[in-house]
Design an enzyme around this catalytic site. Structure first.
Site, PDB file in Angstrom:
ATOM      1  N   GLY A 118       0.812  -1.275  -0.098  1.00 12.21           N
ATOM      2  CA  GLY A 118       0.042  -0.155   0.062  1.00 12.21           C
ATOM      3  C   GLY A 118       0.815   1.507  -0.186  1.00 12.21           C
ATOM      4  N   GLU A 130      -3.882  -2.592   6.563  1.00 15.35           N
ATOM      5  CA  GLU A 130      -5.067  -2.405   5.627  1.00 15.35           C
ATOM      6  C   GLU A 130      -5.147  -2.279   4.136  1.00 15.35           C
ATOM      7  OE1 GLU A 130      -3.103   1.158   4.885  1.00 15.35           O
ATOM      8  OE2 GLU A 130      -2.817   0.019   6.718  1.00 15.35           O
ATOM      9  N   ASP A 131      -4.074  -2.230   3.677  1.00 14.24           N
ATOM     10  CA  ASP A 131      -3.588  -1.818   2.085  1.00 14.24           C
ATOM     11  C   ASP A 131      -4.077  -3.186   1.617  1.00 14.24           C
ATOM     12  OD1 ASP A 131      -1.503  -3.055   3.202  1.00 14.24           O
ATOM     13  OD2 ASP A 131      -0.126  -1.447   2.718  1.00 14.24           O
ATOM     14  N   ASN A 132      -3.328  -4.270   2.258  1.00 10.32           N
ATOM     15  CA  ASN A 132      -3.583  -5.555   1.515  1.00 10.32           C
ATOM     16  C   ASN A 132      -4.926  -6.069   1.860  1.00 10.32           C
ATOM     17  OD1 ASN A 132      -3.190  -8.700   2.069  1.00 10.32           O
ATOM     18  ND2 ASN A 132      -1.652  -8.183   0.491  1.00 10.32           N
TER      19      ASN A 132
END
Length: 459
Positions: free
Chosen positions: A226, A270-272
């Site tokens: 991210g 959180e990005d993944n």
């Protein structure tokens, strides 16, 4: 019957060596695929037609940049978003604290570029344990556009990055699936000759990039970092990180309960998880544009590098356990041993030939990946430091993995977290966490050792 029993061990041995040889060949094929993908995607970066289009004719984009303190090269990193060759965008620069040092840099840039629609957003909303998500919530809600470009504060972007990313977001896969997220492979640039900085730079620009590109070329599963991600808020508002497919045929159907960015505050990565939610819950796909996220690596000590790698491994362990368990068998040391043993078994070849050859070819491939991402070969001034960092990375991979795998706590932005199932996490209060090193340190103390005030708080 006795003859069959005697033959069984040989059959098993041949089967094991055959599997090992197959694994060795597959991993080399993946490496070459990553090298080929880097050449194909990054050696030519055409200018997008959106760069010179009229503002009303292109979709608006809200650029969200979460800030905390004076990151290395912060001025240039942030300026790269003020100079994007795209006619319709706004910038929201968010800080949790009104006294944050990054604000002085932001105000200077806003004064330098008065015609750019840029806003400062102060204050966080705590929706989970992830400080980046908490920082972004207000910007997320205030953004006027549906397309969001979330880009870390230590990333510099080429002026044409946004336009090319919007092009990719509006495309579809060969099978006709919608693109829900556009991401950029990190390309590290070290400003310091610290050992940790050089190892990190070598890792991100070779092995990591190569595997990242290969996995995304095959595209059988979500794999996203991210540093720089572009997606639609309307899609994010439909998912919650459960990774359960939405069964409704309604194109606007969403998951029950809390959705959108606040739902991802419970995850460290959180990005993944956002990318995985688009993939599994909506059935959409991702794409890479032909730009890199130029990740500026500052003063990274050796232990900083170790703990960063440990954090990645411990988070991945709770998200993709099988893939994490297999990771040591993809690293060069173990892989070279597997290859040497198989070549000796099948061809009678001495290990002293395949092992050095393995590393020579691997280095050539990795330097080619570097040249594709950078747009030029490795500079002579960096050659020996970079290659030294590359060898250090390869030989440290297994020990760091073993250290990281048998633990669940990570340190991020000075805080300690315990990684839970599916990548969720809890913050560890001072004195609650224990590591092998903390117990070893306590064991070595003298009996008449008197604790300092700070140690009393942490014990």
């Amino acid at each position: 019957m006795s003859e069959e029993v005697k033959e069984d061990p040989n059959v098993i041995l041949v089967a094991l060596y055959t599997i090992g040889l197959g694994w060795y060949c597959v991993l080399w094929a993946i490496g070459f695929l990553g090298c080929w993908a880097a050449r194909k995607r990054y050696r030519l970066r055409p200018r997008s037609p959106l760069s010179s289009a009229a503002a009303p004719s292109v979709p608006g984009v809200s650029i969200l940049r979460p800030l905390k303190g004076l990151d290395t090269n912060l001025y240039e990193n942030l300026e790269s978003t003020f100079t994007q060759e795209y006619p319709n965008y706004e910038i929201l620069l968010s800080v949790a604290d009104e006294d944050d040092q990054a604000l002085s840099v932001v105000r200077e840039l806003m004064s330098k570029y008065p015609n750019v629609d840029a806003k400062i957003v102060i204050g966080e909303e705590v929706v989970g344990i992830n400080p980046k998500v908490n920082n972004l919530i207000r910007s997320y809600r205030q953004a006027v556009n549906d397309i969001l470009w979330v880009i870390d504060s230590n990333v510099t972007a080429h002026p044409g990055t946004l336009a090319r990313a919007v092009d990719a977001l509006q495309s579809r896969t060969r099978s006709g699936k919608q693109i829900a997220l556009v991401h950029h492979v990190p390309f590290a640039y070290s400003t310091e000759s610290k050992i940790g900085s050089r190892i990190d730079e070598a890792f991100l620009n070779t092995n990591h990039a190569k595997m990242y590109l290969a996995i995304n070329t095959v595209a059988i599963e979500s794999c996203v970092v991210g540093k720089s991600n572009l997606y639609r808020r309307s899609n994010l508002e439909r998912v919650n990180g459960s990774l359960k497919p939405i069964r409704s045929t309604d194109p606007n159907a969403k998951q029950e309960g809390l959705c959108g960015l606040p739902a991802f505050g419970r995850f460290l990565a959180e990005d993944n998880m956002i990318a995985s939610a688009f993939w599994h819950e909506l059935g959409y796909r991702h794409d890479l544009s032909c730009d890199v996220a130029r990740n500026v690596v500052g003063n990274v000590s050796f232990m900083d590098y170790v703990w960063r790698r440990a954090r990645w491994i411990r988070v991945r362990k709770h998200m993709v356990f099988t893939a994490t368990v297999l990771e040591p068998f993809t690293e060069s040391i173990v892989l070279s041993i597997i290859g040497a043993l198989n070549l000796k078994f099948f061809l009678g070849l001495s290990p002293w030939i395949p092992v050095p050859l393995h590393f020579i070819v691997l280095l050539i491939v990795d330097l080619d990946v570097y040249a594709s991402l950078a747009g030029h070969p490795l500079p002579e001034s960096l050659r020996w430091e970079f290659i030294g960092g590359w060898f250090a990375r390869e030989f440290l991979a297994l020990p760091i993995f073993l250290f990281a795998f048998f633990g669940n706590e990570v340190i991020w932005r000075g805080k300690r977290y315990r990684v839970l199932r599916n990548g969720e996490a809890d913050q560890v209060q001072p004195g609650k966490g224990r590591t092998v090193f903390s117990w070893f340190q306590r064991y070595r103390r003298r009996k008449n050792y008197e604790l300092l005030d700070t140690e009393i708080q942490n014990n």
